[in-house]
Design a protein around this motif. Structure first.
Motif, PDB file in Angstrom:
ATOM      1  N   PRO A 113      36.490  39.321  22.866  1.00 33.09           N
ATOM      2  CA  PRO A 113      37.801  38.657  22.935  1.00 33.09           C
ATOM      3  C   PRO A 113      38.590  39.066  24.171  1.00 33.09           C
ATOM      4  CG  PRO A 113      37.874  40.457  21.362  1.00 33.09           C
ATOM      5  CD  PRO A 113      36.449  40.342  21.804  1.00 33.09           C
ATOM      6  N   LEU A 114      38.065  40.024  24.934  1.00 35.44           N
ATOM      7  CA  LEU A 114      38.733  40.474  26.155  1.00 35.44           C
ATOM      8  C   LEU A 114      37.952  39.981  27.365  1.00 35.44           C
ATOM      9  CD1 LEU A 114      39.403  44.211  25.192  1.00 35.44           C
ATOM     10  CD2 LEU A 114      40.864  42.226  24.758  1.00 35.44           C
ATOM     11  N   SER A 115      38.510  39.023  28.094  1.00 40.12           N
ATOM     12  CA  SER A 115      37.916  38.590  29.356  1.00 40.12           C
ATOM     13  C   SER A 115      38.543  39.433  30.458  1.00 40.12           C
ATOM     14  CB  SER A 115      38.178  37.104  29.596  1.00 40.12           C
ATOM     15  OG  SER A 115      37.552  36.318  28.594  1.00 40.12           O
ATOM     16  N   ILE A 116      37.719  40.197  31.162  1.00 38.84           N
ATOM     17  CA  ILE A 116      38.236  41.189  32.109  1.00 38.84           C
ATOM     18  C   ILE A 116      37.675  40.906  33.497  1.00 38.84           C
ATOM     19  CG2 ILE A 116      38.330  43.642  32.677  1.00 38.84           C
ATOM     20  CD1 ILE A 116      38.134  44.246  29.707  1.00 38.84           C
ATOM     21  N   SER A 117      38.566  40.784  34.454  1.00 33.92           N
ATOM     22  CA  SER A 117      38.145  40.516  35.828  1.00 33.92           C
ATOM     23  C   SER A 117      37.707  41.801  36.514  1.00 33.92           C
ATOM     24  CB  SER A 117      39.304  39.894  36.620  1.00 33.92           C
ATOM     25  OG  SER A 117      40.245  40.902  36.974  1.00 33.92           O
ATOM     26  N   ALA A 118      37.094  41.634  37.675  1.00 35.72           N
ATOM     27  CA  ALA A 118      36.858  42.783  38.539  1.00 35.72           C
ATOM     28  C   ALA A 118      38.193  43.320  39.043  1.00 35.72           C
ATOM     29  CB  ALA A 118      35.983  42.376  39.722  1.00 35.72           C
ATOM     30  N   MET A 119      38.228  44.601  39.357  1.00 33.23           N
ATOM     31  CA  MET A 119      39.394  45.166  40.028  1.00 33.23           C
ATOM     32  C   MET A 119      39.136  45.039  41.528  1.00 33.23           C
ATOM     33  SD  MET A 119      41.401  48.792  39.550  1.00 33.23           S
ATOM     34  CE  MET A 119      40.173  49.852  40.305  1.00 33.23           C
ATOM     35  N   ARG A 120      39.898  44.172  42.185  1.00 32.72           N
ATOM     36  CA  ARG A 120      39.651  43.869  43.584  1.00 32.72           C
ATOM     37  C   ARG A 120      40.947  44.014  44.367  1.00 32.72           C
ATOM     38  NH1 ARG A 120      41.481  40.438  39.560  1.00 32.72           N
ATOM     39  NH2 ARG A 120      42.429  38.589  40.458  1.00 32.72           N
ATOM     40  N   ALA A 121      40.857  43.864  45.675  1.00 33.76           N
ATOM     41  CA  ALA A 121      42.027  44.048  46.533  1.00 33.76           C
ATOM     42  C   ALA A 121      43.105  43.031  46.201  1.00 33.76           C
ATOM     43  CB  ALA A 121      41.625  43.916  47.993  1.00 33.76           C
ATOM     44  N   LEU A 122      44.353  43.481  46.191  1.00 30.94           N
ATOM     45  CA  LEU A 122      45.473  42.548  46.046  1.00 30.94           C
ATOM     46  C   LEU A 122      45.443  41.529  47.175  1.00 30.94           C
ATOM     47  CD1 LEU A 122      48.128  41.694  44.661  1.00 30.94           C
ATOM     48  CD2 LEU A 122      49.295  43.368  46.118  1.00 30.94           C
ATOM     49  N   HIS A 123      45.035  41.974  48.359  1.00 27.51           N
ATOM     50  CA  HIS A 123      44.840  41.117  49.522  1.00 27.51           C
ATOM     51  C   HIS A 123      43.820  41.814  50.418  1.00 27.51           C
ATOM     52  CE1 HIS A 123      45.652  39.140  53.383  1.00 27.51           C
ATOM     53  NE2 HIS A 123      46.155  38.128  52.664  1.00 27.51           N
ATOM     54  N   PRO A 124      42.970  41.062  51.133  1.00 30.46           N
ATOM     55  CA  PRO A 124      41.971  41.708  51.993  1.00 30.46           C
ATOM     56  C   PRO A 124      42.545  42.684  53.016  1.00 30.46           C
ATOM     57  CG  PRO A 124      41.458  39.384  51.738  1.00 30.46           C
ATOM     58  CD  PRO A 124      42.796  39.597  51.087  1.00 30.46           C
ATOM     59  N   LEU A 125      43.798  42.490  53.414  1.00 32.42           N
ATOM     60  CA  LEU A 125      44.414  43.392  54.391  1.00 32.42           C
ATOM     61  C   LEU A 125      45.094  44.595  53.742  1.00 32.42           C
ATOM     62  CD1 LEU A 125      46.002  40.755  56.805  1.00 32.42           C
ATOM     63  CD2 LEU A 125      43.867  42.031  57.113  1.00 32.42           C
ATOM     64  N   LEU A 126      45.056  44.664  52.403  1.00 31.89           N
ATOM     65  CA  LEU A 126      45.743  45.756  51.696  1.00 31.89           C
ATOM     66  C   LEU A 126      44.771  46.719  51.021  1.00 31.89           C
ATOM     67  CD1 LEU A 126      48.688  43.732  50.113  1.00 31.89           C
ATOM     68  CD2 LEU A 126      48.793  45.325  52.054  1.00 31.89           C
ATOM     69  N   ALA A 127      43.480  46.634  51.344  1.00 29.10           N
ATOM     70  CA  ALA A 127      42.490  47.566  50.807  1.00 29.10           C
ATOM     71  C   ALA A 127      41.317  47.626  51.763  1.00 29.10           C
ATOM     72  CB  ALA A 127      42.031  47.133  49.416  1.00 29.10           C
ATOM     73  N   GLY A 128      40.592  48.721  51.720  1.00 30.58           N
ATOM     74  CA  GLY A 128      39.438  48.860  52.601  1.00 30.58           C
ATOM     75  C   GLY A 128      38.574  50.036  52.210  1.00 30.58           C
ATOM     76  N   MET A 129      37.537  50.290  53.026  1.00 28.67           N
ATOM     77  CA  MET A 129      36.587  51.365  52.755  1.00 28.67           C
ATOM     78  C   MET A 129      36.416  52.233  53.992  1.00 28.67           C
ATOM     79  SD  MET A 129      33.511  49.651  50.531  1.00 28.67           S
ATOM     80  CE  MET A 129      32.855  48.788  51.949  1.00 28.67           C
ATOM     81  N   ASP A 130      36.116  53.511  53.751  1.00 28.60           N
ATOM     82  CA  ASP A 130      35.639  54.370  54.816  1.00 28.60           C
ATOM     83  C   ASP A 130      34.299  54.933  54.387  1.00 28.60           C
ATOM     84  OD1 ASP A 130      37.098  55.880  52.864  1.00 28.60           O
ATOM     85  OD2 ASP A 130      36.900  57.628  54.163  1.00 28.60           O
ATOM     86  N   SER A 131      33.418  55.150  55.323  1.00 25.34           N
ATOM     87  CA  SER A 131      32.023  55.483  55.011  1.00 25.34           C
ATOM     88  C   SER A 131      31.834  56.978  54.834  1.00 25.34           C
ATOM     89  CB  SER A 131      31.107  54.979  56.123  1.00 25.34           C
ATOM     90  OG  SER A 131      29.770  55.284  55.845  1.00 25.34           O
ATOM     91  N   ASN A 132      31.153  57.345  53.750  1.00 29.10           N
ATOM     92  CA  ASN A 132      30.759  58.737  53.503  1.00 29.10           C
ATOM     93  C   ASN A 132      29.548  58.696  52.592  1.00 29.10           C
ATOM     94  OD1 ASN A 132      30.438  61.374  52.404  1.00 29.10           O
ATOM     95  ND2 ASN A 132      32.541  61.844  52.990  1.00 29.10           N
ATOM     96  N   LYS A 133      28.402  59.067  53.105  1.00 26.02           N
ATOM     97  CA  LYS A 133      27.153  58.938  52.344  1.00 26.02           C
ATOM     98  C   LYS A 133      26.699  60.266  51.732  1.00 26.02           C
ATOM     99  CE  LYS A 133      26.473  54.566  53.183  1.00 26.02           C
ATOM    100  NZ  LYS A 133      26.470  53.566  52.103  1.00 26.02           N
TER     101      LYS A 133
END
Length: 362
Positions: A113-133
């Motif tokens: 009964p719970l349809s749940i979206s992915a948690m994604r950026a509010l806007h592409p310019l307001l989130a990002g990644m930095d690399s660390n392996k």
């Protein structure tokens, strides 16, 4: 009253790893030419259901792991099944799917009964990644004492404990955990993230009795009736309805989990509070989308401004004190999340479950 409650949540993440199956998952945004991190809806659901069970002080439903052994020594990948029993809250709200190997048993499936979206950026310019392996995560169920581990030989015979111990002494199996899987290292995610939940009140406390598309075994149905679940009928057909006492308790826990869930698979070196900045509640899906949004800057097309719209009719907005550090808003309240939780409780309790059980107002 609307049959669906929509909830939009805005969170802030700092230098963290969401720890999903392929490391830090991401998608490519063609318009802004950026790779954006996200957490899958499945991971968000699991985190929410764990918060629910914690609030109710219950161990989550047990998981059954079934292994086959090939050539008397190689342990093949496991089949994983839930209990398919709605007397566990994480099963009732999370849904299930059990399709036995070889088609020898009826497939059991319940739509959550719970349809749940992915948690994604509010806007592409307001989130990002930095690399660390340098760090890896894990899919870990070793903390649950009620797991089942089943290992089968090539003929399908289930091995006993002595045979399993012997098998684990073979080179290549000796250092293998049967309730934990290691995941790949991942990049870090930072920024403002949004996710949505749609709560289908018609399914929330009912389980279908449709024998053509079964959700449960006959034994589970009889067990639920003995526990006070009552036979009824709703728009989806014959069903069982949860007793009032159970609904009262689980509604409170579900509201708290929706408001306060955290991604619990963060590792110690990548932990982030992922604090909630704002939460919007509405019965209108179109309005909820505009309540928490972003807008490109008129001066700089490479900049976006987050917006919490406190003026939309039909949407209730709850803004925390932390939001003021990232968004221009005047409505921050120290008890915002407590009020959001109470609003969800009121809306879920107001739904007329009993009349639908008695075939009225379907």
């Amino acid at each position: 009253m609307n049959n669906t409650i929509y909830v939009r949540t805005l969170k802030r993440a700092e230098h963290t790893v969401f720890c999903v199956a392929d490391g830090q998952k991401s998608y490519y945004d063609a318009q802004f030419n950026r790779r954006i991190p996200f957490s899958s809806g499945q991971q968000v659901k699991r985190s929410l259901l764990e918060s629910l069970c914690e609030e109710l002080n219950l161990i989550p439903s047990p998981t059954t792991f079934i292994f086959d052994v090939e050539n008397k020594k190689n342990i093949k990948e496991a089949e994983v099944f839930g209990t398919c029993d709605p007397s566990y809250p994480d099963q009732l709200f999370g849904g299930w799917m059990k399709a036995g190997k070889g088609g020898k048993e009826r497939t059991l499936k319940r739509r959550s009964p719970l349809s749940i979206s992915a948690m994604r950026a509010l806007h592409p310019l307001l989130a990002g990644m930095d690399s660390n392996k340098g760090e890896a995560g894990s899919f870990d169920r070793s903390d649950r004492p009620n797991n089942k581990v089943i290992i089968r030989d090539a003929s399908g015979k289930q091995l006993n404990e002595t045979e399993i111990e012997t098998l684990l002494q073979i080179e290549g199996n000796a250092d293998r955990s049967l309730t934990r899987k290691w995941l790949n290292p991942a990049d870090r995610a930072t920024g403002l993230f949004v996710m949505d939940i749609a709560i289908d009140l018609r399914r929330l406390f009912t389980v279908s009795l449709n024998s053509l598309e079964p959700e449960m075994t006959d034994a589970t149905i009889e067990k639920l009736k003995a526990e006070g679940w009552v036979a009824g009928k709703n728009v989806f057909g014959p069903c069982l309805v949860a007793p009032v006492e159970l609904r009262e308790s689980w509604i409170k826990a579900l509201a708290k989990a929706i408001v306060n869930w955290k991604i619990t698979s963060n590792q110690a070196r990548t932990f982030s509070l992922m604090d909630t900045l704002a939460l919007a509640i509405s019965g209108n899906a179109n309005l909820i989308a505009g309540s928490i949004r972003a807008k490109l800057s008129e001066e700089d097309s490479n900049k976006a401004n987050p917006i919490i719209d406190e003026t939309l009719k039909g949407v209730e907005i709850f803004i925390t004190l932390n939001a003021g550090g990232y968004i221009q808003t005047a409505g921050e309240k120290a008890d915002a999340l407590d009020k959001a939780e109470q609003k969800l409780i009121e809306m879920m309790k107001a739904f007329d479950y009993e009349n639908r059980k008695n075939n009225n107002n379907i």
